[in-house]
Structures are given as structure tokens and as C-alpha cells.
Design an enzyme around this catalytic site. Structure first.
Site, PDB file in Angstrom:
ATOM      1  CB  CYS A 159     -11.286  10.045  -2.056  1.00  0.00           C
ATOM      2  SG  CYS A 159     -12.270  10.333  -3.526  1.00  0.00           S
ATOM      3  CE  LYS A 208     -20.790  -3.416   2.049  1.00  0.00           C
ATOM      4  NZ  LYS A 208     -21.694  -2.502   3.329  1.00  0.00           N
ATOM      5  N   GLY A 263     -13.191   2.821  -1.422  1.00  0.00           N
ATOM      6  CA  GLY A 263     -13.073   2.870   0.095  1.00  0.00           C
ATOM      7  C   GLY A 263     -11.689   2.866   0.520  1.00  0.00           C
ATOM      8  CB  SER A 264      -9.992   2.474   3.827  1.00  0.00           C
ATOM      9  OG  SER A 264     -10.464   1.087   3.872  1.00  0.00           O
ATOM     10  CD  GLU A 313     -10.131   4.775  -8.491  1.00  0.00           C
ATOM     11  OE1 GLU A 313      -9.453   5.622  -8.143  1.00  0.00           O
ATOM     12  OE2 GLU A 313     -10.018   4.284  -9.634  1.00  0.00           O
ATOM     13  CD  GLU A 329      -8.061   8.855   3.330  1.00  0.00           C
ATOM     14  OE1 GLU A 329      -8.243   7.683   3.612  1.00  0.00           O
ATOM     15  OE2 GLU A 329      -8.672   9.185   2.236  1.00  0.00           O
ATOM     16  CD  GLN A 362     -14.550   9.674   9.396  1.00  0.00           C
ATOM     17  OE1 GLN A 362     -13.866   8.644   9.381  1.00  0.00           O
ATOM     18  NE2 GLN A 362     -14.136  10.993   8.819  1.00  0.00           N
ATOM     19  CB  VAL A 422     -11.248  -2.167   2.962  1.00  0.00           C
ATOM     20  CG1 VAL A 422     -12.342  -3.028   2.247  1.00  0.00           C
ATOM     21  CG2 VAL A 422     -11.534  -2.095   4.414  1.00  0.00           C
ATOM     22  N   GLY A 423      -9.437  -2.070   0.514  1.00  0.00           N
ATOM     23  CA  GLY A 423      -9.136  -2.275  -0.877  1.00  0.00           C
ATOM     24  C   GLY A 423      -7.745  -3.357  -1.069  1.00  0.00           C
TER      25      GLY A 423
HETATM   26  P1  NAP Z   1     -14.346   1.337   3.794  1.00  0.00           P
HETATM   27  O1  NAP Z   1     -14.375   1.257   5.369  1.00  0.00           O
HETATM   28  O2  NAP Z   1     -12.907   0.857   3.187  1.00  0.00           O
HETATM   29  O3  NAP Z   1     -15.573   0.850   3.371  1.00  0.00           O
HETATM   30  C1  NAP Z   1     -15.897   0.862   2.041  1.00  0.00           C
HETATM   31  C2  NAP Z   1     -17.033  -0.246   1.633  1.00  0.00           C
HETATM   32  O4  NAP Z   1     -16.377  -1.507   1.717  1.00  0.00           O
HETATM   33  C3  NAP Z   1     -18.141  -0.104   2.586  1.00  0.00           C
HETATM   34  O5  NAP Z   1     -19.312  -0.541   1.892  1.00  0.00           O
HETATM   35  C4  NAP Z   1     -17.754  -1.214   3.570  1.00  0.00           C
HETATM   36  O6  NAP Z   1     -18.757  -1.762   4.306  1.00  0.00           O
HETATM   37  C5  NAP Z   1     -17.179  -2.238   2.712  1.00  0.00           C
HETATM   38  N1  NAP Z   1     -16.096  -3.234   3.190  1.00  0.00           N
HETATM   39  C6  NAP Z   1     -15.554  -3.026   4.669  1.00  0.00           C
HETATM   40  N2  NAP Z   1     -15.071  -4.450   4.645  1.00  0.00           N
HETATM   41  C7  NAP Z   1     -15.032  -5.194   3.702  1.00  0.00           C
HETATM   42  C8  NAP Z   1     -14.639  -6.415   3.361  1.00  0.00           C
HETATM   43  N3  NAP Z   1     -13.862  -7.036   4.125  1.00  0.00           N
HETATM   44  N4  NAP Z   1     -14.835  -6.986   2.157  1.00  0.00           N
HETATM   45  C9  NAP Z   1     -15.874  -6.323   1.343  1.00  0.00           C
HETATM   46  N5  NAP Z   1     -16.406  -5.007   1.504  1.00  0.00           N
HETATM   47  C10 NAP Z   1     -15.929  -4.496   2.811  1.00  0.00           C
HETATM   48  O7  NAP Z   1     -14.230   2.836   3.654  1.00  0.00           O
HETATM   49  P2  NAP Z   1     -15.239   3.883   3.975  1.00  0.00           P
HETATM   50  O8  NAP Z   1     -14.816   4.449   5.398  1.00  0.00           O
HETATM   51  O9  NAP Z   1     -16.602   3.629   3.716  1.00  0.00           O
HETATM   52  O10 NAP Z   1     -14.888   5.300   2.987  1.00  0.00           O
HETATM   53  C11 NAP Z   1     -13.812   6.251   3.322  1.00  0.00           C
HETATM   54  C12 NAP Z   1     -12.702   5.905   2.330  1.00  0.00           C
HETATM   55  O11 NAP Z   1     -12.952   5.789   0.757  1.00  0.00           O
HETATM   56  C13 NAP Z   1     -11.505   7.014   2.339  1.00  0.00           C
HETATM   57  O12 NAP Z   1     -10.403   6.193   2.556  1.00  0.00           O
HETATM   58  C14 NAP Z   1     -11.558   7.605   1.141  1.00  0.00           C
HETATM   59  O13 NAP Z   1     -10.214   8.154   0.809  1.00  0.00           O
HETATM   60  C15 NAP Z   1     -11.915   6.403   0.276  1.00  0.00           C
HETATM   61  N6  NAP Z   1     -12.666   7.170  -0.884  1.00  0.00           N
HETATM   62  C16 NAP Z   1     -12.055   7.157  -2.229  1.00  0.00           C
HETATM   63  C17 NAP Z   1     -12.452   7.504  -3.165  1.00  0.00           C
HETATM   64  C18 NAP Z   1     -12.031   7.407  -4.726  1.00  0.00           C
HETATM   65  O14 NAP Z   1     -12.341   7.664  -5.757  1.00  0.00           O
HETATM   66  N7  NAP Z   1     -10.544   7.210  -4.632  1.00  0.00           N
HETATM   67  C19 NAP Z   1     -13.799   8.211  -3.211  1.00  0.00           C
HETATM   68  C20 NAP Z   1     -14.471   8.253  -1.837  1.00  0.00           C
HETATM   69  C21 NAP Z   1     -13.940   7.645  -0.980  1.00  0.00           C
HETATM   70  P3  NAP Z   1     -19.235  -1.324   5.561  1.00  0.00           P
HETATM   71  O15 NAP Z   1     -19.642   0.117   5.556  1.00  0.00           O
HETATM   72  O16 NAP Z   1     -20.192  -2.207   6.322  1.00  0.00           O
HETATM   73  O17 NAP Z   1     -18.034  -1.488   6.609  1.00  0.00           O
END
Ligand code: NAP
Length: 502
Positions: A293, A184, A237-238, A259, A394, A340, A241-242
């Protein structure tokens, strides 16, 4: 100046990839995405899937499991090698999709494709390295060994900021280890995931082994996390959510890796090579608009060299070229989405209201090419204190918080005030301080005299504390995550054995 390698997309409808077929969402609903550098340009129309769609994809992946897991690992790896070849041949095309979807400067997008090809090459090599171990027994004629088996159906949930490399660094090891996959992608960036499915299909991956479903995380992602037929979830992701997803997945005893976010710091000590530190800070804070990230969002500088560092930094930040991400002289493109730009402008105001000093940037520029995109100028705040939200949250944008410290111990304390624990970098020539920093600082990855960015695929990648939970990604850890270790005891005495005492 244009790079001249832009793929201009004719906006069209893209479909889910389920069971080797391109299919419409059951509901018939779609949504459009736009280019963050020019929001009048539509990238495409994508399926707004629901729970029925993702259930179909999970079923397709489950049906494909037996045949794929029985395919010898070196044969599975051949498909990865073919994909590697195809992606290298089309690097500019795929980099263009990344720039169009995210606004990432084209040179950075090419770097992301390179990372993707490295990931494929490394994972393909694992096809000949899926080894178990033999273990000495305390009994005669007793053979103990382990084998690695696929976990089953893996659910991959990915963010928008690396729409090609992150899907690949989950997908490639999952596949070579014999798992079938449902992905997804982030709602904002489904195109790269769809283009990856095309690439793998061309490389000969059997249909159903890799399925892609676009749609809202709270619906399709949620279903993937809850499904009893999915045995592993790899999420990037964030942290918000994680955290929720980790708890949810535990209900069905899934294997999970999350992550998540970061608040990475560059520490600049008294004896640091300041010019090198400035280069690292610029790359870390403003590369891809700080939306990595691994971005540098805090600078913790010894007060004895603070003025010298900040003067050099401001001079360079004021000269940064913000503009069209396809132009070869652009250093910073637009932010990736409306949400953003809203979040970043809100944090500029939060920083000011907290009493930090905005030295430069944080302004939405006017005129062409800015008025149609999510552009903002790179910002530097000084006089930031560790307890401020500017230093804690963040922001995920081109906003740098500069803090002063009194020497090494104070710097480590300030790094560790964060609830995140992804990366930290230290600039000093003092060997003893470097080693002490590595020993003490509470992060998953440390850089010495280098930017907080990056990572090589053959080394593990990931954070601790609020930045990561579960087995890290990449490196040798990727096989650990995507396989179950099965232990075998073989008795070849041919005699009765009393098993009570071992
Ligand atoms: P996000 O809002 O947490 O979304 C990440 C993914 O999770 C998206 O595909 C999102 O779908 C999905 N999602 C959202 N709600 C969910 C739920 N309830 N159940 C299952 N999946 C769900 O993060 P983002 O804004 O896309 O990405 C930015 C974040 O990623 C930042 O915090 C960044 O630091 C982190 N990141 C971390 C790393 C690492 O390796 N540590 C690398 C890159 C990014 P939708 O798009 O449909 O909401």
C-alpha cells in the site's frame, strides 16, 4: 543462490480455529492455494467457510468476552510477550510461510516478521499503559475521571500482501485492550493467519479469544460486517471494498477503521540528491513487486533534472534481478496471484494506449524458473500525464509512472490530483521547500528524503481521502480504536446537588 532456510510444506488440510478447536467448515467445502513462484506447488487445502461458520466464531468470541475483559491488562500483555518470544525464535520459519504464500523475497519476508515482533512488543507495553484521565471539576468534592474499556467482539478483515504483519498489528492491540477477535484473512493467504493462531495458542491465549475463519470475503467477511454482535471492524484492503464495508457497518453503528489503497508519489525537485532519489524509487516501486500500500507508483520530477534522473533509473531497472524469491540475490520475485498478473499486464497495455512511453519492462519472462510462476519484469513509463489512468489508478504492481513538473507548486498540485491520500515523499535539500511541502500536500504520511515505504509501530499509520477512514492504526491511536472511553462523575459531598446548571 538459495538462502537455505526454506520450509518445504507437505500440502495438508488446514482448519478454521473456532472456540479453541480446529474445525471443518460446516459445508465440508475446501479450496487449495498454490505458490505464486511455482504454481505446480500446492501450499495447502483450506476451509471454504460460509455464514454458519463465521456465526459460530462470533458466538465463541462473544462467549469469551466477559472472562477476557476481566483479565487484568498486564496479564493479557504477558501472552503477547510470550508470543513475541516465540515469533522471534521462529522468524525464519514464519518468513518462509510469507514467501511461500505471497512470492515476497525472503529478505522482505524477514522484514515483515520483524515488523510483526515490533508490533507485539509495542502492544504488550500498552498492557501497562491503558490509562484514563482525571478531569478537574468546577464543583467542590466532585471527582471526574475516565476509564478505557474494550469495545467487545472485534472483526478483523485483512489483505494478502502482508499476511503476517497486518493481522498482527490489528490483533495485538485488540487483544491487549481486552477485545475478543474473529479474523477473516484474505482467501489467497490463510496460512499465515492459521500459523498465528497456533502461535498464540502455544503462548497460552485462552481458546475462543482469537478465532480464524477462512473463506470468501463476500460471504464470511460480509457476515462479520453485518453481525450485530461484532462491535468493531478493522479492515485493510482495497478502496472499493472498504467504501462498501464502511457504509454497511454503519447500519449497526459499529466502530470502523478502513486502511485502503494508495498512489504514492516521490517528488524530485531541481536540487535533489539524484542518487538517493533513485535508490528510494527503486525500493518503493519494485520492492515486493510494487504490491505494498506504501509502494511508489508515481515519480514527479522537475523537468530540469528529468533526463538525469530517468537515465540513472533506467540503468538500474534494466539490471534488476527477477527470480526465485528464496534466492538471496533476487531483487524482485513473482506477483502474488493470477489476478495480479492479469491486472498488471492489462495496465501495461492501458499505459501504451494512453500515449505514455514504456521505456523498459512489463514483459513476462520465459524459461526456468519463470514459466511456472507469475513473473513480470519491472516497468517504467515516462511522459505520463496526471489525468491518465496510469497516474490515477492503483495498479499494485511493478509499474512506475514518471511525470514532469515545473517546480514545487506544480509538483504538489500533481500529487493532489489523486483520489488517494496515503503517502508522499520529497527529495530536496531546501528546508523551506520541505516545510512548505509538508504543510500543503494532501496525504496521511509524508517522508522527507526517504522512500515512501515503511513506518514505525510507535507512530500512527494510515492515509486520508480514498486511502483511509476512521482512527489510524498503531501508535497511540491503536488503543483509541480498540477501547471505549467511559466517563465517571463521583460526588462525595454527601449533600443534595442541583444538576440543572452544568
Ligand atoms: P480486497 O480485495 O479489498 O480484500 C481485502 C479483504 O477484504 C480480504 O480479506 C477480502 O476477502 C475481504 N473482502 C472482500 N470483499 C469483502 C466484502 N464484501 N465484505 C467483507 N470483506 C470482504 O484487497 P486485497 O486485494 O486483499 O489487498 C490489496 C489492497 O489492500 C490494495 O488496495 C492495498 O493498497 C490495500 N492495502 C492497504 C494497506 C493500508 O494500510 N492502507 C495495507 C495493505 C494493503 P477475499 O480475499 O476473500 O476477497
Amino acid at each position: 543462490m538459495s538462502t537455505g532456510v526454506v520450509v518445504r510444506l507437505e500440502p495438508k488440510t488446514y482448519y478454521n480455529y473456532i472456540g479453541g478447536q480446529w474445525v471443518e467448515a460446516v459445508s465440508g467445502e475446501r479450496y487449495a492455494t498454490t505458490n505464486p513462484a511455482d504454481t505446480s506447488q500446492t501450499i495447502g487445502s483450506f476451509q471454504r467457510s460460509n455464514r454458519d461458520d463465521i456465526r459460530r466464531a462470533i458466538q465463541a468470541a462473544a462467549d469469551a468476552q466477559p472472562a477476557w475483559r476481566r483479565t487484568p491488562a498486564p496479564r493479557r500483555a504477558e501472552i503477547l510477550f510470550r508470543t513475541w518470544d516465540l515469533l522471534r525464535a521462529r522468524a525464519d520459519e514464519y518468513a518462509s510461510y510469507i514467501t511461500l504464500e505471497t512470492g515476497k523475497v525472503f529478505a522482505d519476508a524477514k522484514g515483515e516478521v520483524k515488523r510483526g515482533t515490533n508490533v507485539l512488543e509495542f502492544a504488550a507495553g500498552d498492557g501497562r499503559r491503558l490509562k484514563g484521565e482525571t478531569v478537574p471539576s468546577e464543583l467542590p468534592k466532585n471527582f471526574i475521571y475516565t476509564v478505557r474499556r474494550p469495545v467487545g467482539v472485534a472483526g478483523l478483515i485483512t489483505p494478502w500482501n502482508f499476511p503476517l504483519a497486518i493481522p498482527l498489528w490489528k490483533l495485538a492491540p485488540a487483544l491487549v485492550c481486552g477485545n475478543t477477535v474473529v479474523m477473516k484473512p484474505a482467501t489467497n493467504t490463510p496460512l499465515c493467519a492459521i500459523k498465528l493462531a497456533e502461535l498464540f495458542a502455544e503462548a497460552g491465549l485462552p481458546g475462543s479469544v482469537f478465532n480464524v475463519v477462512s473463506g470468501p470475503g463476500g460471504v464470511v467477511g460480509d457476515e462479520l460486517v453485518n453481525s450485530p454482535d461484532v462491535r468493531a471492524i478493522s479492515f485493510t484492503g482495497s478502496t472499493d471494498v472498504g467504501r462498501r464495508l464502511y457504509a454497511q457497518a454503519a447500519q449497526s453503528l459499529k466502530r470502523v477503521q478502513c486502511e485502503m489503497g494508495g498512489k504514492n508519489a516521490v517528488v524530485v525537485l531541481e536540487d535533489a540528491p539524484l542518487d538517493l532519489a533513485v535508490e528510494a524509487i527503486l525500493q518503493g516501486a519494485y520492492g515486493f513487486c510494487g504490491q505494498r500500500c506504501t509502494a511508489t507508483s508515481r515519480v514527479i520530477v522537475d523537468r530540469k533534472v528529468k533526463k538525469a534522473l530517468v537515465d540513472r533509473l533506467l540503468e538500474r531497472v534494466k539490471a534488476m534481478r527477477v527470480g526465485d524469491p528464496f534466492a538471496s540475490d533476487t531483487q524482485m520475485g513473482p506477483l502474488a496471484s493470477e489476478s495480479q498478473i492479469e491486472k498488471v499486464t492489462e495496465y501495461i497495455e492501458i499505459g501504451k494506449s494512453e500515449g505514455a512511453k514504456l521505456q523498459v519492462g512489463g514483459v513476462r519472462p520465459s524459461g526456468a524458473p519463470y514459466e511456472k510462476g507469475y513473473y513480470i519484469t519491472p516497468a517504467v513509463f515516462t511522459d505520463v500525464r496526471p489525468e491518465m489512468r496510469l497516474a490515477q489508478d492503483e495498479i499494485f504492481g511493478p509499474v512506475l509512472a514518471v511525470m514532469e513538473c515545473d517546480g514545487m507548486e506544480d509538483a504538489i498540485r500533481m500529487v493532489d490530483t489523486s483520489t488517494y491520500g496515503f503517502k508522499a515523499s520529497v527529495y530536496t535539500g531546501d528546508f523551506f521547500k520541505i516545510m512548505h511541502f509538508i504543510d500543503e500536500v494532501d496525504v496521511g504520511m509524508v517522508h522527507v528524503n526517504a522512500p515512501t515505504l515503511g513506518g514505525e509501530v510507535q507512530a500512527p499509520f494510515g492515509g486520508i481521502k480514498g486511502s483511509g477512514v476512521g482512527i489510524k492504526e498503531q501508535g497511540r491511536a491503536q488503543v483509541e480504536f480498540f477501547t471505549e472511553e467511559i466517563v465517571v462523575y463521583m460526588d462525595y459531598t454527601g449533600a443534595k446537588r442541583d444538576a440543572r446548571f452544568i
